[in-house]
Design a protein around this motif. Sequence first.
Motif, PDB file in Angstrom:
ATOM      1  N   LEU A   1       0.806  -1.216   0.000  1.00  0.00           N
ATOM      2  CA  LEU A   1       0.000   0.000   0.000  1.00  0.00           C
ATOM      3  C   LEU A   1       0.841   1.269   0.000  1.00  0.00           C
ATOM      4  CD1 LEU A   1      -2.745  -1.001   2.601  1.00  0.00           C
ATOM      5  CD2 LEU A   1      -2.769  -1.292   0.113  1.00  0.00           C
ATOM      6  N   GLY A   2       2.063   1.171   0.442  1.00  0.00           N
ATOM      7  CA  GLY A   2       2.922   2.344   0.542  1.00  0.00           C
ATOM      8  C   GLY A   2       3.872   2.171   1.708  1.00  0.00           C
ATOM      9  N   ALA A   3       4.342   3.294   2.252  1.00  0.00           N
ATOM     10  CA  ALA A   3       5.284   3.239   3.370  1.00  0.00           C
ATOM     11  C   ALA A   3       5.090   4.461   4.250  1.00  0.00           C
ATOM     12  CB  ALA A   3       6.727   3.172   2.867  1.00  0.00           C
ATOM     13  N   PHE A   4       5.224   4.254   5.547  1.00  0.00           N
ATOM     14  CA  PHE A   4       5.121   5.346   6.514  1.00  0.00           C
ATOM     15  C   PHE A   4       6.464   6.036   6.673  1.00  0.00           C
ATOM     16  CE2 PHE A   4       1.471   2.876   8.257  1.00  0.00           C
ATOM     17  CZ  PHE A   4       0.518   3.874   8.159  1.00  0.00           C
ATOM     18  N   ALA A   5       6.491   7.369   6.491  1.00  0.00           N
ATOM     19  CA  ALA A   5       7.685   8.141   6.838  1.00  0.00           C
ATOM     20  C   ALA A   5       7.894   8.059   8.347  1.00  0.00           C
ATOM     21  CB  ALA A   5       7.520   9.592   6.402  1.00  0.00           C
ATOM     22  N   MET A   6       9.146   8.003   8.769  1.00  0.00           N
ATOM     23  CA  MET A   6       9.463   7.795  10.176  1.00  0.00           C
ATOM     24  C   MET A   6       9.954   9.082  10.837  1.00  0.00           C
ATOM     25  SD  MET A   6       8.689   4.600  10.442  1.00  0.00           S
ATOM     26  CE  MET A   6       9.452   4.009  11.963  1.00  0.00           C
ATOM     27  N   ALA A   7       9.884   9.099  12.152  1.00  0.00           N
ATOM     28  CA  ALA A   7      10.387  10.232  12.930  1.00  0.00           C
ATOM     29  C   ALA A   7      10.971   9.704  14.233  1.00  0.00           C
ATOM     30  CB  ALA A   7       9.273  11.238  13.217  1.00  0.00           C
ATOM     31  N   ASN A   8      11.896  10.460  14.802  1.00  0.00           N
ATOM     32  CA  ASN A   8      12.472  10.159  16.108  1.00  0.00           C
ATOM     33  C   ASN A   8      11.886  11.146  17.112  1.00  0.00           C
ATOM     34  OD1 ASN A   8      14.328   8.474  14.617  1.00  0.00           O
ATOM     35  ND2 ASN A   8      15.546  10.319  14.227  1.00  0.00           N
ATOM     36  N   ALA A   9      11.557  10.666  18.306  1.00  0.00           N
ATOM     37  CA  ALA A   9      10.922  11.557  19.274  1.00  0.00           C
ATOM     38  C   ALA A   9      11.324  11.192  20.698  1.00  0.00           C
ATOM     39  CB  ALA A   9       9.399  11.500  19.137  1.00  0.00           C
ATOM     40  N   ALA A  10      11.253  12.196  21.568  1.00  0.00           N
ATOM     41  CA  ALA A  10      11.471  12.024  23.005  1.00  0.00           C
ATOM     42  C   ALA A  10      10.539  12.982  23.727  1.00  0.00           C
ATOM     43  CB  ALA A  10      12.926  12.306  23.371  1.00  0.00           C
ATOM     44  N   SER A  11      10.351  12.761  25.010  1.00  0.00           N
ATOM     45  CA  SER A  11       9.476  13.649  25.781  1.00  0.00           C
ATOM     46  C   SER A  11      10.250  14.891  26.219  1.00  0.00           C
ATOM     47  CB  SER A  11       8.946  12.918  27.008  1.00  0.00           C
ATOM     48  OG  SER A  11       9.990  12.731  27.959  1.00  0.00           O
ATOM     49  N   PRO A  12       9.557  15.997  26.501  1.00  0.00           N
ATOM     50  CA  PRO A  12      10.236  17.181  27.036  1.00  0.00           C
ATOM     51  C   PRO A  12      11.002  16.879  28.329  1.00  0.00           C
ATOM     52  CG  PRO A  12       8.037  17.764  26.284  1.00  0.00           C
ATOM     53  CD  PRO A  12       8.124  16.265  26.220  1.00  0.00           C
TER      54      PRO A  12
ATOM     55  N   ILE B   1      14.288   7.573  23.741  1.00  0.00           N
ATOM     56  CA  ILE B   1      13.940   8.012  22.391  1.00  0.00           C
ATOM     57  C   ILE B   1      13.250   6.868  21.661  1.00  0.00           C
ATOM     58  CG2 ILE B   1      14.890   8.817  20.189  1.00  0.00           C
ATOM     59  CD1 ILE B   1      17.303   9.891  21.839  1.00  0.00           C
ATOM     60  N   ILE B   2      12.250   7.187  20.857  1.00  0.00           N
ATOM     61  CA  ILE B   2      11.594   6.172  20.036  1.00  0.00           C
ATOM     62  C   ILE B   2      11.683   6.562  18.566  1.00  0.00           C
ATOM     63  CG2 ILE B   2      10.015   5.459  21.863  1.00  0.00           C
ATOM     64  CD1 ILE B   2       7.789   7.007  20.384  1.00  0.00           C
ATOM     65  N   GLN B   3      11.496   5.557  17.702  1.00  0.00           N
ATOM     66  CA  GLN B   3      11.432   5.744  16.253  1.00  0.00           C
ATOM     67  C   GLN B   3      10.112   5.133  15.794  1.00  0.00           C
ATOM     68  OE1 GLN B   3      15.476   3.814  15.579  1.00  0.00           O
ATOM     69  NE2 GLN B   3      15.686   5.666  14.322  1.00  0.00           N
ATOM     70  N   ALA B   4       9.232   5.946  15.256  1.00  0.00           N
ATOM     71  CA  ALA B   4       7.891   5.484  14.918  1.00  0.00           C
ATOM     72  C   ALA B   4       7.372   6.249  13.703  1.00  0.00           C
ATOM     73  CB  ALA B   4       6.954   5.691  16.115  1.00  0.00           C
ATOM     74  N   PRO B   5       6.315   5.743  13.053  1.00  0.00           N
ATOM     75  CA  PRO B   5       5.745   6.469  11.917  1.00  0.00           C
ATOM     76  C   PRO B   5       5.320   7.885  12.305  1.00  0.00           C
ATOM     77  CG  PRO B   5       4.912   4.225  11.951  1.00  0.00           C
ATOM     78  CD  PRO B   5       5.676   4.413  13.225  1.00  0.00           C
ATOM     79  N   ARG B   6       5.679   8.840  11.446  1.00  0.00           N
ATOM     80  CA  ARG B   6       5.322  10.236  11.708  1.00  0.00           C
ATOM     81  C   ARG B   6       3.816  10.413  11.778  1.00  0.00           C
ATOM     82  NH1 ARG B   6       7.922  14.981  11.536  1.00  0.00           N
ATOM     83  NH2 ARG B   6       9.846  13.977  10.862  1.00  0.00           N
ATOM     84  N   TYR B   7       3.092   9.568  11.061  1.00  0.00           N
ATOM     85  CA  TYR B   7       1.633   9.659  11.071  1.00  0.00           C
ATOM     86  C   TYR B   7       1.093   9.587  12.500  1.00  0.00           C
ATOM     87  CZ  TYR B   7      -3.125   7.824  10.896  1.00  0.00           C
ATOM     88  OH  TYR B   7      -4.458   7.602  11.117  1.00  0.00           O
ATOM     89  N   GLY B   8       1.604   8.639  13.292  1.00  0.00           N
ATOM     90  CA  GLY B   8       1.117   8.484  14.646  1.00  0.00           C
ATOM     91  C   GLY B   8       1.683   9.501  15.614  1.00  0.00           C
ATOM     92  N   LEU B   9       2.930   9.938  15.377  1.00  0.00           N
ATOM     93  CA  LEU B   9       3.583  10.876  16.293  1.00  0.00           C
ATOM     94  C   LEU B   9       3.158  12.322  16.051  1.00  0.00           C
ATOM     95  CD1 LEU B   9       7.256   9.555  16.340  1.00  0.00           C
ATOM     96  CD2 LEU B   9       5.463   9.148  18.032  1.00  0.00           C
ATOM     97  N   GLY B  10       2.695  12.613  14.839  1.00  0.00           N
ATOM     98  CA  GLY B  10       2.408  13.998  14.459  1.00  0.00           C
ATOM     99  C   GLY B  10       1.556  14.779  15.444  1.00  0.00           C
ATOM    100  N   PRO B  11       0.395  14.261  15.860  1.00  0.00           N
ATOM    101  CA  PRO B  11      -0.439  15.033  16.805  1.00  0.00           C
ATOM    102  C   PRO B  11       0.274  15.332  18.122  1.00  0.00           C
ATOM    103  CG  PRO B  11      -1.720  13.298  15.763  1.00  0.00           C
ATOM    104  CD  PRO B  11      -0.299  13.056  15.373  1.00  0.00           C
ATOM    105  N   ARG B  12       1.034  14.387  18.645  1.00  0.00           N
ATOM    106  CA  ARG B  12       1.745  14.622  19.913  1.00  0.00           C
ATOM    107  C   ARG B  12       2.889  15.617  19.731  1.00  0.00           C
ATOM    108  NH1 ARG B  12       0.018  11.175  23.799  1.00  0.00           N
ATOM    109  NH2 ARG B  12      -0.945   9.195  23.174  1.00  0.00           N
TER     110      ARG B  12
END
Length: 297
Positions: A157-168, A236-247
């Motif tokens: 179907l495609g591919a999710f762009a990824m992002a790295n994130a951590a909490s403040p 730190i986590i690495q996850a699809p930007r789609y899910g991390l975007g709102p946070r």
Amino acid sequence: MLDLADVRAFVKVADLGSFTRAAEQLGAPKSRVSLQVKALEAALGSRLLQRTTRAVRLTPDGDQFLGRARALVDEAEELAAMFQATSALRGRVRLDVPIALAREAVIPRLPELLALHPHLEVALSTTDRRVDVVREGFDLVLRVGALADSGLVARRLGAFAMANAASPAYVRKYGLPRSPDDLGRHYVVHYSPNLTDEPSFEYRAGGRDHARPVPSLVTVNGTDAYTGACLAGLGIIQAPRYGLGPRLRRGELVEVLPEFTCAPMPVSIVHAHGKSVPKRVRAVMAWLAQAVEAALA
């Protein structure tokens, strides 16, 4: 003359490796399913299943018969639906979808599907483990990540762009890494389905994929726990930007090393129907593809 109901019962037992589980999915008593398989064996004059107290296995004749039997059942279902209107699709379709995708992309659009096909029944499994499509009796499975060479039919179907994130809170305590070389002084939340393997940080640089060992304070095997551990400041986590975007937009998470993300994560629909996909399954597959592609956009 073979009884189609007997053939259907045999296929379900063979696929699931269990009379009990086959009876549950067929909505029939176990004793009836057992009698149906015995009747089929008598009609064919051959033993199809080897029954023991622990398992049900195909005999050589059963293995040879299974492929044609499955095609016969699928063809019969397709034939029965041939002259029905699209809105008259009937029957149950069993899906398995990763938890986060089910919550964010699939379940919110289920009313659309059921309004269009009110006689369909969707049995939705939500799990982050790698299910056995055939043995567990799923019609369609949504898979995120690389696919093994399993013999299943796959639709990319495609591919999710990824992002790295951590909490403040994590950033206040450990700071922001400026390059992968800084990660020796940081932690990742380690995602491992079997709670094994060694934690690492994967990224692309210079046209190549890299994996750098990074210590971890916690290992999890579910996506909700993965995000939750990050929100708790555990790494730190690495996850699809789609899910991390709102946070990220709300400031609940902070993007880390945006120029060093890992490779996009492919998402596919897989099934074991071969070329004879029942009409109700095709309809759900088209809807599922639209729901996921909207999330990928």
